[in-house]
Write a protein that holds these residues in place. Structure first.
Motif, PDB file in Angstrom:
ATOM      1  N   THR A 119      55.085  12.245 -67.973  1.00 38.62           N
ATOM      2  CA  THR A 119      56.118  12.346 -69.012  1.00 38.62           C
ATOM      3  C   THR A 119      57.107  13.452 -68.658  1.00 38.62           C
ATOM      4  N   LEU A 128      64.086  10.691 -70.696  1.00 38.02           N
ATOM      5  CA  LEU A 128      63.444  10.828 -71.997  1.00 38.02           C
ATOM      6  C   LEU A 128      63.783  12.197 -72.562  1.00 38.02           C
ATOM      7  N   LEU A 130      62.362  15.346 -75.058  1.00 33.94           N
ATOM      8  CA  LEU A 130      61.164  15.892 -75.689  1.00 33.94           C
ATOM      9  C   LEU A 130      61.287  15.914 -77.203  1.00 33.94           C
ATOM     10  N   VAL A 134      61.211   8.967 -80.326  1.00 35.92           N
ATOM     11  CA  VAL A 134      60.718   8.180 -79.192  1.00 35.92           C
ATOM     12  C   VAL A 134      61.247   6.743 -79.279  1.00 35.92           C
ATOM     13  N   THR A 150      58.618  12.301 -82.368  1.00 34.60           N
ATOM     14  CA  THR A 150      59.168  12.739 -81.087  1.00 34.60           C
ATOM     15  C   THR A 150      58.073  12.783 -80.020  1.00 34.60           C
ATOM     16  N   LEU A 151      58.505  12.898 -78.762  1.00 32.55           N
ATOM     17  CA  LEU A 151      57.533  13.092 -77.685  1.00 32.55           C
ATOM     18  C   LEU A 151      56.721  14.364 -77.905  1.00 32.55           C
ATOM     19  N   ARG A 152      57.376  15.406 -78.403  1.00 31.41           N
ATOM     20  CA  ARG A 152      56.657  16.655 -78.669  1.00 31.41           C
ATOM     21  C   ARG A 152      55.523  16.412 -79.661  1.00 31.41           C
ATOM     22  N   SER A 159      51.372  12.937 -84.239  1.00 30.81           N
ATOM     23  CA  SER A 159      52.338  11.874 -84.534  1.00 30.81           C
ATOM     24  C   SER A 159      52.358  11.488 -86.004  1.00 30.81           C
ATOM     25  N   LEU A 214      52.412   6.704 -75.158  1.00 31.93           N
ATOM     26  CA  LEU A 214      53.200   7.449 -74.188  1.00 31.93           C
ATOM     27  C   LEU A 214      53.337   6.677 -72.882  1.00 31.93           C
TER      28      LEU A 214
END
Length: 385
Positions: A119, A128, A130, A134, A150-152, A159, A214
Motif C-alpha cells: 500500500t 492512492l 492515505l 478509499v 480512509t486508507l489510514r 474502519s 486493501l
C-alpha cells in the motif's frame, strides 16, 4: 493470535490434500462447482539453497534461550524455524525435523504487514491517498457512511465495518466464512458488503477482512480489468518488481481467490530466510541494498501507535501498552519500545528490534494456551541478545 480451529483444519486440507479454498467450504452443497481459486506456485517449488555457512560463536546463554524454543515444545508448541540476524547477518539458525532453509511456511497474519508495505508503494506513487476516501465502488452511493473510510482508518483497523474476526463458535466469524464459506469466491466483495457499525477511526477492530479489502483496492489501482487472471498477474508483477526482486524474497508466494484478489490478510508463503529479508527491510526503514524503496514517512506511519490501540500501528504490532483489558501482543514491560513485529496465527513472528540491531523469525504451531509461554521465551531471547 486468535482461535481459528476450523480455519486451520480447512487450510491444512487445502494445502496438503490439494483442495481448493472453496472446496473446503463447499462440502454438502448442491450448487454447481465454481472455479477454484488460483493458488500461487507449489509450496515445494523452491530452488534448494546452498549449504548454510558456519555461524559465529554464540553466547551460551543466548544459544540456550534460542534452543529452548525447540526443546520446550510442551510449553511453547512446535517451533519449525528460528532465525536470528544481527546487523543483517545470521547468528542463529535452526529448523525442526522435516523443515529447512528451503521450506516455505505459511505467514498467516504476517501477510498484513506485507500488504501495508505494498500500500505504501502506491501511496508514494500518487495512485492512492492515505487520508482520502478509499475507492471502493460499493461505498460511493450518496449517504453511505462507508464512503468516508480512509486508507489510514483501514491500516489502523478502525474502519467501523461490522467485521467479526472470530465468532463463537469460531466458524461464525467473518474470517472462516470469507476464506472457506460463502465469501470464498470473491473475498473482497464479501468483506466490502458488511455494514458500518461505527464511525471511521472510532473503534479498533482487528480484521483479516479489512486487509483483503486493501488488497482489492491495490489491485484496482494496478489494473482496470475484472478478469481474475489479469488481476492476479498485475499484482504478482507489482510484487515482483517492487518487493521480491529488490529484496531477494524469491520464495514469497501470495495466494489469490477466484476473483483474482490477493488474500492479503492471511495466506502467503515464504522461507524463514525470506521472511527475515522482509524484517530487515523494515529494520532499515524501507532501504534495501543501499536503495530507498519505501519513503521514510511511510515507515513512520506504520510504526506510530494508532489512536485506538497503542500496541498497533499501520498493520503492524508495536511493543507498546495496549488498552486496559486487551490481551498482550508483545512484551512492552520488558523490551525496548522501538521493537515491533509482524505476527501471525499459531505463533508466526517476524520480530524487529532496531535499537538492538536484531531481526528474528519464528515459525511454528502454537496453541492458544501456549501463547503466554511463547511470548515469555521470545522476550527472554530478545533480552539476552
Amino acid at each position: 493470535m486468535i482461535t481459528k480451529k476450523l480455519l486451520l483444519a480447512s487450510a491444512a486440507l487445502a494445502l496438503l490434500g490439494g483442495w481448493s479454498l472453496t472446496h473446503a467450504a463447499g462440502q454438502g452443497s448442491m450448487a454447481p462447482p465454481a472455479p477454484a481459486p488460483r493458488l500461487g506456485a507449489s509450496i515445494d517449488d523452491v530452488v534448494p539453497v546452498a549449504a548454510s555457512p558456519a555461524l559465529p560463536a554464540l553466547d551460551p546463554v543466548v544459544k540456550a534461550k534460542a534452543d529452548s524454543l525447540f526443546d520446550d515444545a510442551g510449553d511453547v508448541g512446535e517451533t519449525r524455524a528460528l532465525l536470528v540476524l544481527r546487523d543483517g547477518k545470521p547468528i542463529y539458525e535452526r529448523y525442526g525435523a522435516g523443515f529447512g532453509p528451503d521450506t516455505k511456511l505459511i505467514s498467516w497474519s504476517m501477510a498484513k504487514s506485507i500488504t501495508a508495505v505494498l500500500t505504501g508503494f502506491l501511496v508514494a506513487d500518487g495512485q492512492l491517498s492515505l487520508d482520502g476516501p478509499v475507492p471502493v465502488p460499493a461505498w460511493q452511493r450518496s449517504g453511505d457512511p462507508r464512503g468516508a473510510i480512509t486508507l489510514r482508518d483501514m491500516l489502523h483497523m478502525s474502519s467501523g465495518l461490522e467485521h467479526v474476526e472470530e465468532g463463537d463458535p469460531v466458524w461464525r466469524g467473518d474470517t472462516v466464512d470469507m476464506l472457506f464459506g460463502k465469501g470464498a469466491q470473491d473475498m473482497a466483495a464479501f468483506a466490502e458488503g458488511k455494514p458500518a457499525i461505527a464511525k471511521p477511526g472510532e473503534v479498533f477492530n482487528y480484521s483479516s477482512a479489512t486487509s483483503v479489502i486493501l488488497a482489492d483496492i491495490l489491485t484496482d489501482a494496478l489494473t482496470p480489468s475484472s478478469n481474475p487472471d489479469a488481476r492476479r498477474d498485475a499484482m504478482l508483477d507489482f510484487i515482483h518488481g517492487r518487493l521480491t526482486e529488490p529484496l531477494g524474497m524469491t520464495s514469497l508466494t501470495p495466494e489469490f481467490d477466484a476473483h483474482g484478489t490477493m488474500v492479503g490478510g492471511s495466506i502467503m508463503h515464504a522461507t524463514a530466510r525470506d521472511y527475515a529479508k522482509f524484517g530487515e527491510f523494515l529494520r532499515n526503514h524501507g532501504v534495501a541494498n543501499g536503495q530507498r524503496l519505501l519513503p521514510e514517512t511511510w515507515m513512520r506511519f506504520m510504526l506510530t501507535p494508532s489512536p485506538n490501540d497503542g500496541g498497533y500501528g499501520g498493520h503492524i504490532w508495536l511493543n507498546r501498552a495496549r488498552p486496559a483489558g486487551v490481551g498482550a501482543a508483545l512484551w512492552p514491560d520488558r523490551g525496548p519500545n522501538d521493537l515491533f513485529a509482524c505476527i501471525g496465527h499459531q505463533g508466526q513472528y517476524i520480530i524487529v528490534s532496531p535499537s538492538q540491531r536484531i531481526t528474528m523469525v519464528r515459525l511454528g504451531i502454537t496453541k492458544d494456551k501456549q501463547f503466554p509461554a511463547l511470548r515469555r521465551h521470545l522476550a527472554d531471547l530478545t533480552a539476552a541478545l
